[in-house]
Write an enzyme that holds these catalytic residues in place. Structure first.
Site, PDB file in Angstrom:
ATOM      1  CE  LYS A 183       6.984   4.060  -3.584  1.00 34.91           C
ATOM      2  NZ  LYS A 183       6.160   3.969  -4.440  1.00 34.91           N
ATOM      3  NE  ARG A 214       4.055   9.964  -1.951  1.00 35.95           N
ATOM      4  CZ  ARG A 214       3.760   8.482  -1.773  1.00 35.95           C
ATOM      5  NH1 ARG A 214       5.217   7.579  -1.627  1.00 35.95           N
ATOM      6  NH2 ARG A 214       3.069   7.934  -1.283  1.00 35.95           N
ATOM      7  NE  ARG A 261       0.795  -3.323  -1.441  1.00 37.86           N
ATOM      8  CZ  ARG A 261       0.919  -1.841  -2.083  1.00 37.86           C
ATOM      9  NH1 ARG A 261       2.319  -1.446  -1.943  1.00 37.86           N
ATOM     10  NH2 ARG A 261       0.010  -0.821  -2.274  1.00 37.86           N
ATOM     11  NE  ARG A 292      -0.023  -0.084   1.288  1.00 40.77           N
ATOM     12  CZ  ARG A 292       0.685   1.104   0.632  1.00 40.77           C
ATOM     13  NH1 ARG A 292       1.225   0.576   1.234  1.00 40.77           N
ATOM     14  NH2 ARG A 292       0.746   2.104   0.202  1.00 40.77           N
ATOM     15  NE  ARG A 314      -1.629   4.421  -3.273  1.00 43.47           N
ATOM     16  CZ  ARG A 314      -1.548   3.307  -2.174  1.00 43.47           C
ATOM     17  NH1 ARG A 314      -2.591   2.235  -2.857  1.00 43.47           N
ATOM     18  NH2 ARG A 314       0.171   2.934  -2.620  1.00 43.47           N
TER      19      ARG A 314
HETATM   20  P1  G5P Z   1       3.462   4.673   0.664  1.00 47.07           P
HETATM   21  O1  G5P Z   1       3.412   3.651   1.519  1.00 47.07           O
HETATM   22  O2  G5P Z   1       4.728   5.504  -0.293  1.00 47.07           O
HETATM   23  P2  G5P Z   1       3.278   4.186  -2.031  1.00 47.07           P
HETATM   24  O3  G5P Z   1       1.503   4.460  -2.161  1.00 47.07           O
HETATM   25  O4  G5P Z   1       4.940   4.991  -2.636  1.00 47.07           O
HETATM   26  O5  G5P Z   1       2.195   4.021  -0.793  1.00 47.07           O
HETATM   27  P3  G5P Z   1       3.552   1.273  -2.411  1.00 47.07           P
HETATM   28  O6  G5P Z   1       1.879   1.156  -2.431  1.00 47.07           O
HETATM   29  O7  G5P Z   1       3.983   1.398  -1.081  1.00 47.07           O
HETATM   30  O8  G5P Z   1       3.916   2.853  -2.644  1.00 47.07           O
HETATM   31  P4  G5P Z   1       6.140   0.129  -3.771  1.00 47.07           P
HETATM   32  O9  G5P Z   1       6.877   0.684  -2.448  1.00 47.07           O
HETATM   33  O10 G5P Z   1       6.540   0.806  -4.742  1.00 47.07           O
HETATM   34  O11 G5P Z   1       3.986   0.445  -3.607  1.00 47.07           O
HETATM   35  O12 G5P Z   1       5.038  -1.260  -4.640  1.00 47.07           O
HETATM   36  P5  G5P Z   1       5.417  -2.365  -3.324  1.00 47.07           P
HETATM   37  O13 G5P Z   1       4.852  -2.399  -2.382  1.00 47.07           O
HETATM   38  O14 G5P Z   1       7.028  -3.225  -3.427  1.00 47.07           O
HETATM   39  O15 G5P Z   1       4.976  -3.513  -4.828  1.00 47.07           O
HETATM   40  C1  G5P Z   1       3.642  -3.652  -5.485  1.00 47.07           C
HETATM   41  C2  G5P Z   1       3.073  -4.544  -4.408  1.00 47.07           C
HETATM   42  O16 G5P Z   1       2.969  -5.266  -6.585  1.00 47.07           O
HETATM   43  C3  G5P Z   1       3.139  -5.834  -3.931  1.00 47.07           C
HETATM   44  O17 G5P Z   1       2.059  -6.207  -3.674  1.00 47.07           O
HETATM   45  C4  G5P Z   1       4.157  -6.543  -4.329  1.00 47.07           C
HETATM   46  O18 G5P Z   1       4.431  -7.809  -3.679  1.00 47.07           O
HETATM   47  C5  G5P Z   1       4.137  -6.735  -5.855  1.00 47.07           C
HETATM   48  N1  G5P Z   1       5.152  -6.810  -6.965  1.00 47.07           N
HETATM   49  C6  G5P Z   1       5.748  -6.037  -6.861  1.00 47.07           C
HETATM   50  N2  G5P Z   1       6.721  -6.368  -8.425  1.00 47.07           N
HETATM   51  C7  G5P Z   1       6.081  -7.398  -8.866  1.00 47.07           C
HETATM   52  C8  G5P Z   1       6.083  -8.088 -10.084  1.00 47.07           C
HETATM   53  O19 G5P Z   1       7.104  -7.681 -10.764  1.00 47.07           O
HETATM   54  N3  G5P Z   1       5.217  -8.759 -10.682  1.00 47.07           N
HETATM   55  C9  G5P Z   1       4.185  -8.403  -9.792  1.00 47.07           C
HETATM   56  N4  G5P Z   1       2.776  -9.464 -10.062  1.00 47.07           N
HETATM   57  N5  G5P Z   1       3.472  -7.898  -8.368  1.00 47.07           N
HETATM   58  C10 G5P Z   1       5.188  -7.521  -8.181  1.00 47.07           C
HETATM   59  O20 G5P Z   1       2.992   5.067   1.127  1.00 47.07           O
HETATM   60  C11 G5P Z   1       1.470   4.998   1.642  1.00 47.07           C
HETATM   61  C12 G5P Z   1       0.971   7.283   2.010  1.00 47.07           C
HETATM   62  O21 G5P Z   1       1.396   7.297   2.821  1.00 47.07           O
HETATM   63  C13 G5P Z   1       1.543   9.119   3.026  1.00 47.07           C
HETATM   64  C14 G5P Z   1       0.416   9.178   1.525  1.00 47.07           C
HETATM   65  O22 G5P Z   1      -0.737   8.954   2.471  1.00 47.07           O
HETATM   66  C15 G5P Z   1       0.890   8.086   0.974  1.00 47.07           C
HETATM   67  O23 G5P Z   1      -0.485   7.734  -0.118  1.00 47.07           O
HETATM   68  N6  G5P Z   1       2.886   9.411   2.664  1.00 47.07           N
HETATM   69  C16 G5P Z   1       3.673  10.753   2.294  1.00 47.07           C
HETATM   70  N7  G5P Z   1       2.595  11.797   1.948  1.00 47.07           N
HETATM   71  C17 G5P Z   1       2.513  12.649   1.924  1.00 47.07           C
HETATM   72  N8  G5P Z   1       4.261  13.007   1.835  1.00 47.07           N
HETATM   73  C18 G5P Z   1       5.360  11.536   1.828  1.00 47.07           C
HETATM   74  N9  G5P Z   1       6.642  12.011   1.264  1.00 47.07           N
HETATM   75  C19 G5P Z   1       4.274  10.342   2.025  1.00 47.07           C
HETATM   76  N10 G5P Z   1       4.875   9.046   2.179  1.00 47.07           N
HETATM   77  C20 G5P Z   1       3.924   8.032   2.680  1.00 47.07           C
HETATM   78 MG    MG Z   2       5.987   1.071   0.178  1.00 42.25          MG
END
Ligand code: G5P
Ligand code: MG
Length: 226
Positions: free
Chosen positions: A20, A94, A128, A161, A172
């Protein structure tokens, strides 16, 4: 002068680590939408040691969702400040309750759903690295920083993180299945859900780009405001 027709409201959904943040940065750059990430906002509060940040830190570190009313208040108050701007919400809503809270203040034009296998996600998250102040995301294999351990733009140190440990990632992903997948059904029933499946962001991205190019009205105006 009515700028209102050109405002476009998008939500990006997908499991933790589905890409995302990575795709949002590309959308923000290509289409001039304002990127608002709930996780980045929460981590900024933790960094700044605000009351909210101190209260939520352990919850987030353990990979648990923060309470609906806390996150809804935070996001809706941020949205209030950018009413005339096209935006992209990442990480919110979410839960069903959060989707209803958002619905009460505005209609969402499109929901982009990134559908990536969990096994792919587990591999990604352990490699990451992030720049906390900006939310810029790196990956040792996929998009490494120019200098190891340092942010490309500011040169500041990158960190991992606290919630990216394998056990916390599993939790998660479970929460995502239980609490967030029903939100996808909710948007599907409203006819605004668009799902993009794959294991590589670089293969998914051209499809997202083509979709938004068709969808976003007055794209030139929106980009002019970026
Ligand atoms: P976040 O911050 O919203 P998540 O768990 O939804 O966290 P996250 O982990 O931030 O999502 P993302 O944004 O979907 O993941 O993914 P990203 O960071 O872009 O990519 C992940 C990794 O993969 C990176 O290293 C990237 O470089 C790599 N990557 C991407 N594409 C590729 C590919 O094609 N190949 C490879 N090899 N690598 C790739 O929420 C965090 C916490 O905040 C709270 C909760 O506690 C949550 O756990 N929170 C909420 N709580 C309640 N309600 C809500 N609405 C909340 N929002 C946040
Ligand atoms: Mg994110």
């Amino acid at each position: 002068m009515m700028g209102l027709q050109t405002v476009f409201r998008t939500v990006i959904m997908g499991a933790p680590g589905s890409g995302k943040g990575t795709v949002s940065a590309r959308i923000a750059q290509s289409f001039g939408l304002k990127h608002l990430s709930s996780g980045d906002l929460l981590r900024a509060n933790i960094e700044a040691k605000t009351d909210l940040g101190l209260l939520m830190k352990s919850c987030i570190d353990q990979g648990q969702l923060v309470p609906d009313d806390v996150i809804s208040r935070l996001i809706l108050s941020s949205l209030r400040g950018i009413k005339q701007t096209s935006w992209l919400l990442d990480g919110f809503p979410r839960t069903g309750a959060q989707a209803e809270a958002l619905d009460a203040v505005c209609d969402v034009d499109s929901v982009i759903n990134l559908d990536v296998p969990f096994q792919t996600i587990r591999e990604r998250l352990t490699s990451r690295w992030v720049h906390l102040p900006s939310g810029r995301v790196y990956n040792i294999d996929f998009n490494p920083p120019k200098k190891p351990g340092l942010d490309d733009v500011t040169g500041e140190p990158l960190v991992q993180r606290d919630d990216d440990s394998p056990e916390t990632v599993s939790r998660r992903l479970k929460d995502y299945e239980r609490q967030t997948q029903p939100v996808l059904e909710y948007y599907r029933s409203k006819g605004v859900l668009e799902t993009f499946s794959g294991t590589e962001t670089n293969k998914i991205w051209p499809h997202v780009h083509a979709f938004l190019t068709r969808k976003i009205p007055g794209i030139q105006q929106a980009m002019g405001k970026a």
